[in-house]
Design a protein around this motif. Structure first.
Motif, PDB file in Angstrom:
ATOM      1  N   ARG A  16       0.860  -1.188   0.000  1.00  0.00           N
ATOM      2  CA  ARG A  16       0.000   0.000   0.000  1.00  0.00           C
ATOM      3  C   ARG A  16       0.899   1.243   0.000  1.00  0.00           C
ATOM      4  O   ARG A  16       1.551   1.544   0.990  1.00  0.00           O
ATOM      5  CB  ARG A  16      -0.885  -0.037   1.226  1.00  0.00           C
ATOM      6  CG  ARG A  16      -2.025   0.904   1.169  1.00  0.00           C
ATOM      7  CD  ARG A  16      -2.912   0.701   2.393  1.00  0.00           C
ATOM      8  NE  ARG A  16      -3.980   1.648   2.347  1.00  0.00           N
ATOM      9  CZ  ARG A  16      -5.256   1.332   2.238  1.00  0.00           C
ATOM     10  NH1 ARG A  16      -5.609   0.066   2.202  1.00  0.00           N
ATOM     11  NH2 ARG A  16      -6.163   2.266   2.187  1.00  0.00           N
ATOM     12  N   LEU A  17       0.936   1.944  -1.139  1.00  0.00           N
ATOM     13  CA  LEU A  17       1.776   3.128  -1.278  1.00  0.00           C
ATOM     14  C   LEU A  17       0.946   4.374  -0.976  1.00  0.00           C
ATOM     15  O   LEU A  17      -0.235   4.434  -1.293  1.00  0.00           O
ATOM     16  CB  LEU A  17       2.368   3.213  -2.678  1.00  0.00           C
ATOM     17  CG  LEU A  17       3.201   2.020  -3.133  1.00  0.00           C
ATOM     18  CD1 LEU A  17       3.724   2.248  -4.542  1.00  0.00           C
ATOM     19  CD2 LEU A  17       4.334   1.740  -2.180  1.00  0.00           C
ATOM     20  N   GLN A  18       1.578   5.362  -0.411  1.00  0.00           N
ATOM     21  CA  GLN A  18       0.877   6.591  -0.035  1.00  0.00           C
ATOM     22  C   GLN A  18       1.024   7.712  -1.053  1.00  0.00           C
ATOM     23  O   GLN A  18       0.096   8.471  -1.274  1.00  0.00           O
ATOM     24  CB  GLN A  18       1.384   7.080   1.332  1.00  0.00           C
ATOM     25  CG  GLN A  18       1.146   6.095   2.447  1.00  0.00           C
ATOM     26  CD  GLN A  18      -0.323   5.745   2.639  1.00  0.00           C
ATOM     27  OE1 GLN A  18      -1.189   6.611   2.590  1.00  0.00           O
ATOM     28  NE2 GLN A  18      -0.602   4.470   2.837  1.00  0.00           N
ATOM     29  N   ARG A  21       1.392   5.510  -7.338  1.00  0.00           N
ATOM     30  CA  ARG A  21       0.862   4.191  -7.687  1.00  0.00           C
ATOM     31  C   ARG A  21       1.978   3.176  -7.823  1.00  0.00           C
ATOM     32  O   ARG A  21       1.746   1.982  -7.757  1.00  0.00           O
ATOM     33  CB  ARG A  21       0.067   4.274  -8.984  1.00  0.00           C
ATOM     34  CG  ARG A  21      -1.166   5.157  -8.844  1.00  0.00           C
ATOM     35  CD  ARG A  21      -1.935   5.241 -10.115  1.00  0.00           C
ATOM     36  NE  ARG A  21      -1.089   5.815 -11.163  1.00  0.00           N
ATOM     37  CZ  ARG A  21      -1.388   5.812 -12.443  1.00  0.00           C
ATOM     38  NH1 ARG A  21      -2.506   5.292 -12.863  1.00  0.00           N
ATOM     39  NH2 ARG A  21      -0.570   6.352 -13.330  1.00  0.00           N
ATOM     40  N   ARG A  35       8.188  -1.024  -6.553  1.00  0.00           N
ATOM     41  CA  ARG A  35       7.036  -1.071  -5.659  1.00  0.00           C
ATOM     42  C   ARG A  35       5.773  -0.694  -6.429  1.00  0.00           C
ATOM     43  O   ARG A  35       5.752   0.323  -7.133  1.00  0.00           O
ATOM     44  CB  ARG A  35       7.258  -0.133  -4.472  1.00  0.00           C
ATOM     45  CG  ARG A  35       8.337  -0.636  -3.525  1.00  0.00           C
ATOM     46  CD  ARG A  35       8.807   0.435  -2.557  1.00  0.00           C
ATOM     47  NE  ARG A  35       9.518   1.530  -3.211  1.00  0.00           N
ATOM     48  CZ  ARG A  35      10.804   1.482  -3.568  1.00  0.00           C
ATOM     49  NH1 ARG A  35      11.524   0.393  -3.350  1.00  0.00           N
ATOM     50  NH2 ARG A  35      11.376   2.510  -4.152  1.00  0.00           N
ATOM     51  N   ASP A  37       1.483  -0.246  -5.966  1.00  0.00           N
ATOM     52  CA  ASP A  37       0.408  -0.121  -4.981  1.00  0.00           C
ATOM     53  C   ASP A  37      -0.502  -1.351  -5.072  1.00  0.00           C
ATOM     54  O   ASP A  37      -1.037  -1.653  -6.138  1.00  0.00           O
ATOM     55  CB  ASP A  37      -0.392   1.158  -5.220  1.00  0.00           C
ATOM     56  CG  ASP A  37      -1.315   1.487  -4.067  1.00  0.00           C
ATOM     57  OD1 ASP A  37      -2.000   0.574  -3.559  1.00  0.00           O
ATOM     58  OD2 ASP A  37      -1.363   2.659  -3.668  1.00  0.00           O
ATOM     59  N   SER A  38      -0.667  -2.030  -3.970  1.00  0.00           N
ATOM     60  CA  SER A  38      -1.429  -3.280  -3.932  1.00  0.00           C
ATOM     61  C   SER A  38      -2.928  -3.067  -4.140  1.00  0.00           C
ATOM     62  O   SER A  38      -3.659  -4.038  -4.361  1.00  0.00           O
ATOM     63  CB  SER A  38      -1.187  -4.000  -2.603  1.00  0.00           C
ATOM     64  OG  SER A  38      -1.584  -3.180  -1.526  1.00  0.00           O
ATOM     65  N   ARG A  39      -3.397  -1.840  -4.093  1.00  0.00           N
ATOM     66  CA  ARG A  39      -4.830  -1.571  -4.307  1.00  0.00           C
ATOM     67  C   ARG A  39      -5.188  -1.497  -5.785  1.00  0.00           C
ATOM     68  O   ARG A  39      -6.380  -1.505  -6.128  1.00  0.00           O
ATOM     69  CB  ARG A  39      -5.222  -0.272  -3.607  1.00  0.00           C
ATOM     70  CG  ARG A  39      -5.098  -0.372  -2.094  1.00  0.00           C
ATOM     71  CD  ARG A  39      -5.250   0.963  -1.438  1.00  0.00           C
ATOM     72  NE  ARG A  39      -4.038   1.752  -1.738  1.00  0.00           N
ATOM     73  CZ  ARG A  39      -3.777   2.925  -1.218  1.00  0.00           C
ATOM     74  NH1 ARG A  39      -4.626   3.480  -0.376  1.00  0.00           N
ATOM     75  NH2 ARG A  39      -2.656   3.570  -1.524  1.00  0.00           N
ATOM     76  N   GLU A  45      -3.328  -1.629 -13.046  1.00  0.00           N
ATOM     77  CA  GLU A  45      -2.216  -2.337 -12.407  1.00  0.00           C
ATOM     78  C   GLU A  45      -1.184  -2.752 -13.451  1.00  0.00           C
ATOM     79  O   GLU A  45       0.017  -2.558 -13.258  1.00  0.00           O
ATOM     80  CB  GLU A  45      -2.730  -3.568 -11.655  1.00  0.00           C
ATOM     81  CG  GLU A  45      -1.620  -4.367 -11.011  1.00  0.00           C
ATOM     82  CD  GLU A  45      -2.101  -5.672 -10.418  1.00  0.00           C
ATOM     83  OE1 GLU A  45      -1.737  -5.961  -9.270  1.00  0.00           O
ATOM     84  OE2 GLU A  45      -2.849  -6.403 -11.105  1.00  0.00           O
TER      85      GLU A  45
END
Length: 86
Positions: A16-18, A21, A35, A37-39, A45
């Protein structure tokens, strides 16, 4: 997962990146990571994975070029039916 791009290894991490993406460490960094973002899901994606891998392959390429290329290739692959298997 360890991935190899042009003979160099990166650890591909979904988390989960803040602030973005996805991001990619410089090819000269020790213990490099890509890295994602897992969302993210679906075509977005795929686009981000391609984008960050493209940075890994050619660190000096412009952000605009990498963005457009990743978007185009993701769209083509998505239309061909490529999907992530869990």
């Amino acid at each position: 997962m360890i991935v190899r791009i042009l003979g160099r290894r990166w650890r591909l991490v979904f988390d989960r990146l803040q602030k973005s993406r996805g991001d990619c460490d410089s090819p000269t960094t020790r213990n490099k990571q890509i890295r994602i973002d897992s969302r993210l899901r679906g075509e977005r994606e795929l686009e981000v994975i391609l984008h960050e891998c493209r940075h890994a392959a050619d660190w000096g390429q412009s952000e605009e070029y990498v963005t457009e290329e990743a978007r185009d290739v993701a769209r083509i692959l998505w239309r061909l039916g490529y999907r992530r298997r869990s």
